[in-house]
Design a protein around this motif. Structure first.
Motif, PDB file in Angstrom:
ATOM      1  N   UNK A   1      53.969  28.566   2.143  1.00 30.33           N
ATOM      2  CA  UNK A   1      53.158  28.859   0.953  1.00 30.33           C
ATOM      3  C   UNK A   1      53.631  30.140   0.261  1.00 30.33           C
ATOM      4  N   UNK A   2      54.026  31.125   1.074  1.00 29.96           N
ATOM      5  CA  UNK A   2      54.547  32.376   0.512  1.00 29.96           C
ATOM      6  C   UNK A   2      55.880  32.142  -0.194  1.00 29.96           C
ATOM      7  N   UNK A   3      56.703  31.286   0.396  1.00 28.98           N
ATOM      8  CA  UNK A   3      57.980  30.951  -0.231  1.00 28.98           C
ATOM      9  C   UNK A   3      57.730  30.266  -1.574  1.00 28.98           C
ATOM     10  N   UNK A   4      56.784  29.332  -1.591  1.00 32.49           N
ATOM     11  CA  UNK A   4      56.454  28.607  -2.818  1.00 32.49           C
ATOM     12  C   UNK A   4      55.921  29.538  -3.902  1.00 32.49           C
ATOM     13  N   UNK A   5      55.271  30.609  -3.479  1.00 28.73           N
ATOM     14  CA  UNK A   5      54.771  31.584  -4.446  1.00 28.73           C
ATOM     15  C   UNK A   5      55.911  32.390  -5.072  1.00 28.73           C
ATOM     16  N   UNK A   6      57.037  32.450  -4.363  1.00 34.09           N
ATOM     17  CA  UNK A   6      58.201  33.198  -4.846  1.00 34.09           C
ATOM     18  C   UNK A   6      59.122  32.338  -5.716  1.00 34.09           C
ATOM     19  N   UNK A   7      59.284  31.075  -5.352  1.00 33.47           N
ATOM     20  CA  UNK A   7      60.226  30.199  -6.057  1.00 33.47           C
ATOM     21  C   UNK A   7      59.593  28.834  -6.310  1.00 33.47           C
ATOM     22  N   UNK A   8      59.951  28.228  -7.426  1.00 38.77           N
ATOM     23  CA  UNK A   8      59.419  26.909  -7.740  1.00 38.77           C
ATOM     24  C   UNK A   8      60.164  25.799  -7.047  1.00 38.77           C
ATOM     25  N   UNK A   9      61.421  26.092  -6.673  1.00 36.65           N
ATOM     26  CA  UNK A   9      62.250  25.112  -5.970  1.00 36.65           C
ATOM     27  C   UNK A   9      63.184  25.869  -5.044  1.00 36.65           C
ATOM     28  N   UNK A  10      63.654  25.183  -3.999  1.00 32.32           N
ATOM     29  CA  UNK A  10      64.558  25.799  -3.025  1.00 32.32           C
ATOM     30  C   UNK A  10      65.861  25.006  -3.013  1.00 32.32           C
ATOM     31  N   UNK A  11      66.970  25.694  -3.309  1.00 31.80           N
ATOM     32  CA  UNK A  11      68.267  25.030  -3.375  1.00 31.80           C
ATOM     33  C   UNK A  11      68.975  24.973  -2.028  1.00 31.80           C
ATOM     34  N   UNK A  12      68.761  25.999  -1.200  1.00 30.52           N
ATOM     35  CA  UNK A  12      69.467  26.087   0.080  1.00 30.52           C
ATOM     36  C   UNK A  12      68.520  26.609   1.157  1.00 30.52           C
ATOM     37  N   UNK A  13      68.516  25.935   2.304  1.00 32.55           N
ATOM     38  CA  UNK A  13      67.792  26.414   3.481  1.00 32.55           C
ATOM     39  C   UNK A  13      68.783  26.607   4.611  1.00 32.55           C
ATOM     40  N   UNK A  14      68.855  27.818   5.142  1.00 32.55           N
ATOM     41  CA  UNK A  14      69.709  28.109   6.288  1.00 32.55           C
ATOM     42  C   UNK A  14      68.815  28.379   7.481  1.00 32.55           C
ATOM     43  N   UNK A  15      68.786  27.440   8.428  1.00 35.16           N
ATOM     44  CA  UNK A  15      67.986  27.595   9.642  1.00 35.16           C
ATOM     45  C   UNK A  15      68.824  28.332  10.684  1.00 35.16           C
ATOM     46  N   UNK A  16      68.671  29.644  10.719  1.00 36.15           N
ATOM     47  CA  UNK A  16      69.508  30.490  11.575  1.00 36.15           C
ATOM     48  C   UNK A  16      68.785  31.004  12.815  1.00 36.15           C
ATOM     49  N   UNK A  17      67.473  31.045  12.793  1.00 36.84           N
ATOM     50  CA  UNK A  17      66.717  31.624  13.903  1.00 36.84           C
ATOM     51  C   UNK A  17      67.027  30.939  15.231  1.00 36.84           C
ATOM     52  N   UNK A  18      67.247  31.738  16.267  1.00 39.85           N
ATOM     53  CA  UNK A  18      67.491  31.176  17.597  1.00 39.85           C
ATOM     54  C   UNK A  18      67.781  32.268  18.608  1.00 39.85           C
ATOM     55  N   UNK A  19      67.650  31.928  19.890  1.00 37.00           N
ATOM     56  CA  UNK A  19      67.915  32.913  20.942  1.00 37.00           C
ATOM     57  C   UNK A  19      68.069  32.207  22.286  1.00 37.00           C
ATOM     58  N   UNK A  20      68.878  32.788  23.146  1.00 35.58           N
ATOM     59  CA  UNK A  20      69.014  32.292  24.518  1.00 35.58           C
ATOM     60  C   UNK A  20      67.778  32.659  25.336  1.00 35.58           C
ATOM     61  N   UNK A  21      67.120  33.734  24.982  1.00 42.01           N
ATOM     62  CA  UNK A  21      65.919  34.301  25.613  1.00 42.01           C
ATOM     63  C   UNK A  21      66.270  34.935  26.952  1.00 42.01           C
ATOM     64  N   UNK A  22      66.586  34.134  27.963  1.00 45.62           N
ATOM     65  CA  UNK A  22      67.003  34.634  29.273  1.00 45.62           C
ATOM     66  C   UNK A  22      67.941  33.599  29.898  1.00 45.62           C
ATOM     67  N   UNK A  23      68.681  34.034  30.930  1.00 46.78           N
ATOM     68  CA  UNK A  23      69.517  33.091  31.669  1.00 46.78           C
ATOM     69  C   UNK A  23      68.783  32.630  32.928  1.00 46.78           C
ATOM     70  N   UNK A  24      68.714  31.315  33.102  1.00 47.88           N
ATOM     71  CA  UNK A  24      68.085  30.741  34.294  1.00 47.88           C
ATOM     72  C   UNK A  24      68.846  29.492  34.710  1.00 47.88           C
ATOM     73  N   UNK A  25      69.189  29.378  35.997  1.00 50.97           N
ATOM     74  CA  UNK A  25      69.734  28.139  36.531  1.00 50.97           C
ATOM     75  C   UNK A  25      68.596  27.148  36.709  1.00 50.97           C
ATOM     76  N   UNK A  26      68.937  25.889  36.912  1.00 51.62           N
ATOM     77  CA  UNK A  26      67.920  24.836  36.980  1.00 51.62           C
ATOM     78  C   UNK A  26      66.840  25.131  38.006  1.00 51.62           C
ATOM     79  N   UNK A  27      67.225  25.650  39.178  1.00 55.89           N
ATOM     80  CA  UNK A  27      66.224  25.842  40.235  1.00 55.89           C
ATOM     81  C   UNK A  27      65.250  26.979  39.944  1.00 55.89           C
ATOM     82  N   UNK A  28      65.517  27.751  38.897  1.00 55.21           N
ATOM     83  CA  UNK A  28      64.579  28.825  38.542  1.00 55.21           C
ATOM     84  C   UNK A  28      63.950  28.620  37.157  1.00 55.21           C
ATOM     85  N   UNK A  29      64.244  27.470  36.521  1.00 52.13           N
ATOM     86  CA  UNK A  29      63.673  27.180  35.203  1.00 52.13           C
ATOM     87  C   UNK A  29      62.215  26.751  35.354  1.00 52.13           C
TER      88      UNK A  29
END
Length: 255
Positions: free
Chosen positions: A77-105
């Motif tokens: 909604x905030x984005x829509x308040x800034x622009x009437x249309x969106x030409x490009x969306x770059x979904x960049x957010x991400x993280x490994x968070x922590x390292x865990x092997x299967x037996x500790x997941x």
């Protein structure tokens, strides 16, 4: 490439690291760049100052937690308040968070990694779809995956690698679904990209040096290696490339 001057762009996690380089590169092409951030307020303010001083493009900071549906909808909604249309969306957010092997997941950890890397991408794309459909020349979505999503990643990255592999499938499926709306969807899969908080947190110098020794180009990547590819896919907003993945890894993985 087509011009990005005056185009409206959103980069999630766009304040620093790879996201910051993407935001800066898109702004340098004359785009109005909405930069999502969660905690990186100081970084986005620095980026905004640099772009303003350069006199090309525009940075519009917006804060949100993209792992919560209510927050994502409010963000849209905030984005829509800034622009009437969106030409490009770059979904960049991400993280490994922590390292865990299967037996500790633990389930809670697994779900957190999926929420950060995959579910948030789906929710943001869904919430902003109405604005993407309004783009006059067709829109472009660029999703950030990882070499880990291609090869499986290093030890302890099971959850992260799985989520990034799912991003590749999500991108292909979404490309098919949105083609009728002239919305192209492509993915970027970076390998070792130094100069980022991600690798400063999760990669030791020993591991980085070992990886570099196995890269055919004999160097690590940097955030602008990724940003240039994103700018290409973004500026071809009415182009013919969709459902593709660009691998940026110096030759470690060749598809």
């Amino acid at each position: 490439m087509n011009t990005l001057v005056g185009k409206n762009v959103l980069v999630t996690g766009g304040a620093s690291g790879i996201g910051g380089a993407i935001s800066a590169a898109l702004a340098a092409q004359g785009a109005n760049v909405i930069v999502h951030y969660y905690r990186s307020k100081e970084a986005v303010e620095v980026l905004q100052k640099e772009v303003t001083e350069a006199g090309v493009g525009k940075i519009i900071p917006l804060q949100a937690d993209l792992t919560a549906e209510t927050s994502v909808n409010e963000f849209a909604q905030k984005v829509a308040a800034q622009v009437g249309a969106l030409d490009v969306l770059v979904n960049n957010t991400g993280d490994l968070v922590e390292r865990h092997a299967l037996d500790s997941v633990k389930n809670e950890f697994w779900e957190k990694v999926m929420a950060v890397n995959l579910t948030s991408m789906m929710m943001v794309s869904r919430a902003l779809l109405p604005l993407l459909k309004k783009a006059q020349d067709g829109a472009s979505i660029v999703n950030l995956s990882s070499l880990a999503g291609r090869k499986g990643g290093h030890a302890g990255s099971l959850a992260y690698s799985t989520s990034k592999g799912a991003v590749l499938t999500f991108s292909r499926s979404l490309a098919s679904e949105l083609a009728e709306h002239q919305i192209r969807v492509n993915a970027i899969a970076p390998g070792l990209i130094l100069g980022t908080r991600f690798h400063a947190t999760h990669t030791t110098d020993e591991s980085a040096n070992k990886t570099i020794g196995e890269i055919p180009l004999k160097r690590a990547g940097n955030p602008f290696d990724v940003a240039r590819a994103v700018v290409f896919l973004a500026s071809e907003y009415n182009g013919f490339i969709t459902g593709a993945t660009i691998d940026i890894n110096g030759g470690v993985y060749m598809a």
